[in-house]
Design a protein around this motif. Structure first.
Motif, PDB file in Angstrom:
ATOM      1  N   MET A 112       0.871  -1.170   0.000  1.00 10.03           N
ATOM      2  CA  MET A 112       0.000   0.000   0.000  1.00 10.03           C
ATOM      3  C   MET A 112       0.910   1.223   0.000  1.00 10.03           C
ATOM      4  SD  MET A 112      -3.309   0.743  -0.063  1.00 10.03           S
ATOM      5  CE  MET A 112      -4.324  -0.444   0.825  1.00 10.03           C
ATOM      6  N   VAL A 113       0.854   1.983  -1.102  1.00 11.40           N
ATOM      7  CA  VAL A 113       1.787   3.089  -1.296  1.00 11.40           C
ATOM      8  C   VAL A 113       1.027   4.413  -1.335  1.00 11.40           C
ATOM      9  CG1 VAL A 113       3.557   4.043  -2.831  1.00 11.40           C
ATOM     10  CG2 VAL A 113       3.281   1.560  -2.657  1.00 11.40           C
ATOM     11  N   PRO A 114       1.421   5.401  -0.529  1.00 10.73           N
ATOM     12  CA  PRO A 114       0.773   6.715  -0.593  1.00 10.73           C
ATOM     13  C   PRO A 114       0.950   7.347  -1.975  1.00 10.73           C
ATOM     14  CG  PRO A 114       2.107   6.513   1.392  1.00 10.73           C
ATOM     15  CD  PRO A 114       2.464   5.346   0.523  1.00 10.73           C
ATOM     16  N   ALA A 115      -0.114   7.913  -2.507  1.00  7.70           N
ATOM     17  CA  ALA A 115      -0.056   8.505  -3.848  1.00  7.70           C
ATOM     18  C   ALA A 115       0.917   9.672  -3.911  1.00  7.70           C
ATOM     19  CB  ALA A 115      -1.452   8.961  -4.271  1.00  7.70           C
ATOM     20  N   ASP A 116       1.094  10.381  -2.783  1.00  6.43           N
ATOM     21  CA  ASP A 116       2.004  11.531  -2.819  1.00  6.43           C
ATOM     22  C   ASP A 116       3.477  11.110  -2.868  1.00  6.43           C
ATOM     23  OD1 ASP A 116       2.410  10.643  -0.236  1.00  6.43           O
ATOM     24  OD2 ASP A 116       1.465  12.373   0.727  1.00  6.43           O
ATOM     25  N   GLY A 117       3.733   9.796  -2.824  1.00  8.50           N
ATOM     26  CA  GLY A 117       5.108   9.330  -2.940  1.00  8.50           C
ATOM     27  C   GLY A 117       5.483   8.894  -4.342  1.00  8.50           C
ATOM     28  N   ILE A 118       4.524   8.964  -5.276  1.00  7.39           N
ATOM     29  CA  ILE A 118       4.765   8.466  -6.637  1.00  7.39           C
ATOM     30  C   ILE A 118       5.869   9.244  -7.349  1.00  7.39           C
ATOM     31  CG2 ILE A 118       3.743   8.238  -8.931  1.00  7.39           C
ATOM     32  CD1 ILE A 118       2.903   6.045  -7.036  1.00  7.39           C
ATOM     33  N   ASN A 119       5.883  10.575  -7.195  1.00  9.42           N
ATOM     34  CA  ASN A 119       6.912  11.370  -7.889  1.00  9.42           C
ATOM     35  C   ASN A 119       8.313  10.981  -7.440  1.00  9.42           C
ATOM     36  OD1 ASN A 119       5.045  12.789  -9.415  1.00  9.42           O
ATOM     37  ND2 ASN A 119       4.900  14.484  -7.954  1.00  9.42           N
ATOM     38  N   ALA A 120       8.483  10.746  -6.146  1.00  9.69           N
ATOM     39  CA  ALA A 120       9.792  10.316  -5.628  1.00  9.69           C
ATOM     40  C   ALA A 120      10.169   8.949  -6.178  1.00  9.69           C
ATOM     41  CB  ALA A 120       9.764  10.288  -4.102  1.00  9.69           C
ATOM     42  N   ILE A 121       9.186   8.076  -6.312  1.00 11.96           N
ATOM     43  CA  ILE A 121       9.436   6.744  -6.885  1.00 11.96           C
ATOM     44  C   ILE A 121       9.867   6.869  -8.342  1.00 11.96           C
ATOM     45  CG2 ILE A 121       8.334   4.574  -7.567  1.00 11.96           C
ATOM     46  CD1 ILE A 121       6.550   4.881  -5.059  1.00 11.96           C
ATOM     47  N   MET A 122       9.212   7.734  -9.087  1.00 12.88           N
ATOM     48  CA  MET A 122       9.571   7.931 -10.490  1.00 12.88           C
ATOM     49  C   MET A 122      10.990   8.489 -10.620  1.00 12.88           C
ATOM     50  SD  MET A 122       7.059   6.811 -12.316  1.00 12.88           S
ATOM     51  CE  MET A 122       6.856   5.567 -11.027  1.00 12.88           C
ATOM     52  N   ASP A 123      11.370   9.378  -9.713  1.00 13.74           N
ATOM     53  CA  ASP A 123      12.733   9.939  -9.737  1.00 13.74           C
ATOM     54  C   ASP A 123      13.776   8.853  -9.480  1.00 13.74           C
ATOM     55  OD1 ASP A 123      11.788  12.471 -10.277  1.00 13.74           O
ATOM     56  OD2 ASP A 123      11.830  13.143  -8.179  1.00 13.74           O
ATOM     57  N   LYS A 124      13.489   7.981  -8.508  1.00 13.04           N
ATOM     58  CA  LYS A 124      14.417   6.897  -8.202  1.00 13.04           C
ATOM     59  C   LYS A 124      14.507   5.918  -9.364  1.00 13.04           C
ATOM     60  CE  LYS A 124      15.434   5.401  -4.241  1.00 13.04           C
ATOM     61  NZ  LYS A 124      15.541   4.752  -2.919  1.00 13.04           N
TER      62      LYS A 124
END
Length: 303
Positions: A284-296
């Motif tokens: 379960m991943v918070p939606a506001d963390g998606i941009n950081a995931i994309m950067d990584k």
């Protein structure tokens, strides 16, 4: 060069051609005494391109969903229909060019090599597939985790004020992870636009992922409950990029699908000749963390 925290599982034996299913069986090793020596590794350059989901993609999407859910009681027919109906979001992967003089042109041209989409479980409450998916992850959580984790997951799945979207990103094992970044980025744009125009599957506060993962079979014999012990197992992801979602997940657990897997869907997996135990990893991943995931993910693919 930085090394990711977890390794991506490699299929054994490798798929013979681009359109092969992840678990397709290879030719028997006994067909020739020199088969080991004659075996060569060959790279075939295949270009892929993304398209909007259409009715023609029904069989390909359903097959990929069946490989994810295996024998779990999930209505993949209804789920496929919904993903096609809401085709303002999501993409499918197809081969960009077809070889000339190929007798299989007509069949291969529409082959779906992968897809990405999202099912808003909160919005689709009451549909059979959405309810079955929630039941599936909750029942597996009850068998694998402590009670407080079960309660946390149940609360997240049933909070109508903070919608949960099931993020689906499935592809054949021989499709490279480089394609994941633009597809995820495009999906996020489409979800933002869906929210702006009040179309189905708009903004989600959380994303639920069910990932195909593996651990070394020799290290997975313990029948203990997951808890701390589970987090120490080294996970190998069939989709390499999903390890970055795993790092950002506020809730995560694994469950075995060894009894559900067969040679057609599960395949035989190994890493450095070590047998692998097939799992599903729920996150379960918070939606506001998606941009950081994309950067990584962008950094990982540029190494």
């Amino acid at each position: 060069m930085a090394t990711p925290a977890k390794r991506r599982a490699q299929p054994q034996p490798p798929a013979a051609e681009s359109g092969s299913e992840p678990g397709s069986e290879s030719e028997p090793e006994s067909c020739g005494s020199d088969s080991e020596e004659e075996r060569i590794e060959e790279e075939v350059n295949v270009e892929f391109e993304a398209h909007s989901i259409s009715d023609n993609d029904y069989n390909g999407i359903k097959k990929l969903l069946q490989q994810l859910f295996l024998k779990a009681p999930v209505n993949t027919t209804e789920l496929t229909d919904i993903l096609i109906q809401q085709n303002h979001i999501g993409s499918i992967i197809k081969q960009a060019e077809v070889q000339e003089d190929s007798s299989d042109d007509d069949e291969d041209d529409d082959e779906v090599f992968g897809f990405i989409s999202c099912l808003n479980l909160t919005e689709r409450k009451g549909t059979q597939c959405a309810e079955q998916i929630k039941e599936l992850v909750l029942s597996r959580c009850e068998k694998s985790c402590e009670q407080h984790v079960v309660e946390q997951l149940d609360k997240l799945l049933n909070d109508s004020t903070k919608p949960v979207g099931l993020l689906l990103s499935e592809r054949f094992i021989n499709v490279p992870p480089q394609i994941a970044l633009p597809m995820h980025q495009q999906l996020q744009k489409e979800l933002t636009e869906a929210q702006r125009t009040n179309k189905p599957c708009g903004k989600c506060h959380y994303y639920l992922l069910i990932s195909k993962t593996f651990t070394e079979a020799t290290k997975s014999k313990s029948k203990k409950k997951e808890g701390r012990n589970q987090q120490k197992e080294e996970l190998m992801f069939a989709n390499a990029e999903e390890e970055f979602f795993h790092e950002k997940a506020l809730l995560k657990f694994n469950y075995s699908v060894q009894e559900e897997s067969d040679t057609c869907l599960g395949g035989r997996w190994s890493f450095d000749d070590v047998p692998m135990k097939p799992l599903r990893t729920v996150m379960m991943v918070p939606a506001d963390g998606i941009n950081a995931i994309m950067d990584k993910l962008k950094d990982y693919l540029s190494l």
